[in-house]
Design an enzyme around this catalytic site. Structure first.
Site, PDB file in Angstrom:
ATOM      1  N   VAL A 118      -4.888  12.862  67.273  1.00  0.00           N
ATOM      2  CA  VAL A 118      -5.748  13.482  66.387  1.00  0.00           C
ATOM      3  C   VAL A 118      -5.950  12.499  65.229  1.00  0.00           C
ATOM      4  CG1 VAL A 118      -6.284  15.547  64.667  1.00  0.00           C
ATOM      5  CG2 VAL A 118      -5.081  15.967  66.945  1.00  0.00           C
ATOM      6  N   PRO A 119      -6.998  11.728  65.221  1.00  0.00           N
ATOM      7  CA  PRO A 119      -6.986  10.299  64.600  1.00  0.00           C
ATOM      8  C   PRO A 119      -7.369  10.577  63.081  1.00  0.00           C
ATOM      9  CG  PRO A 119      -9.191  10.861  65.796  1.00  0.00           C
ATOM     10  CD  PRO A 119      -8.243  12.193  66.170  1.00  0.00           C
ATOM     11  N   CYS A 120      -6.402  11.150  62.364  1.00  0.00           N
ATOM     12  CA  CYS A 120      -6.521  11.059  60.926  1.00  0.00           C
ATOM     13  C   CYS A 120      -6.676   9.747  60.078  1.00  0.00           C
ATOM     14  CB  CYS A 120      -5.537  11.907  60.163  1.00  0.00           C
ATOM     15  SG  CYS A 120      -3.761  11.210  60.577  1.00  0.00           S
ATOM     16  N   HIS A 121      -6.084   8.654  60.970  1.00  0.00           N
ATOM     17  CA  HIS A 121      -6.383   7.224  60.340  1.00  0.00           C
ATOM     18  C   HIS A 121      -7.560   6.968  60.249  1.00  0.00           C
ATOM     19  CE1 HIS A 121      -6.258   6.904  64.899  1.00  0.00           C
ATOM     20  NE2 HIS A 121      -6.782   5.776  64.625  1.00  0.00           N
TER      21      HIS A 121
END
Length: 156
Positions: A118-121
């Site tokens: 889950v690409p919060c970056h």
């Protein structure tokens, strides 16, 4: 719940889940790598390794993160950010329908239990700056450069 530890370029990834899906992936600065990978975690391990080897740009194993209804909604919008792209916290808030929810969105991003998947970056400041990242800003920078389709000296 089963847990496996794998070596990544950014530290040891701890992957936790069961037959209902992967509930948590986090990164540790150090630790012992698992000798055996439980069957329910093998696909996640394979896909994460593929990601780090630049053989994969998305994940399709079953997810089962625990969080509030709002957090789940925020995490779902993170899944819509394409590989190699970024979005600002303000854009995330607009997508969720409340531009004033920017702090709540940032807080939910910070509680994301599924590192990389889950690409919060991929969420950055409105001015393009790297802002808070639970795994450390150096990891966020590394991930964004890893996903950058063009080779550059440095993004930030």
């Amino acid at each position: 719940m089963e847990t496996a530890y794998i070596k990544t370029p950014l530290g040891i990834a701890a992957i936790t889940g069961d037959e209902n899906g992967i509930s948590e992936i986090s990164v540790l600065d150090e630790g012992t790598v698992s000798v055996e990978i439980p069957i329910v975690l093998q696909e996640a391990v394979l896909q994460l390794n593929d990601y780090f080897e630049k053989k994969r740009t998305h994940f399709d194993f079953k997810l089962n993160p625990k969080g509030t209804e709002f957090q789940q909604k925020v995490w779902k919008t993170l899944l819509e950010i394409p590989y190699g792209k970024t979005r600002s916290y303000l854009e995330q808030s607009k997508i969720l329908g409340d531009v004033k929810a920017i702090r709540a969105v940032a807080s939910a991003n910070g509680k994301n239990p599924l590192w990389i998947v889950v690409p919060c970056h991929r969420v950055i400041g409105t001015n393009g700056s790297l802002t808070g990242y639970a795994g450390g800003l150096w990891r966020k920078k590394w991930l964004l450069e890893h996903e950058n389709p063009t080779t550059q000296q440095s993004l930030f």
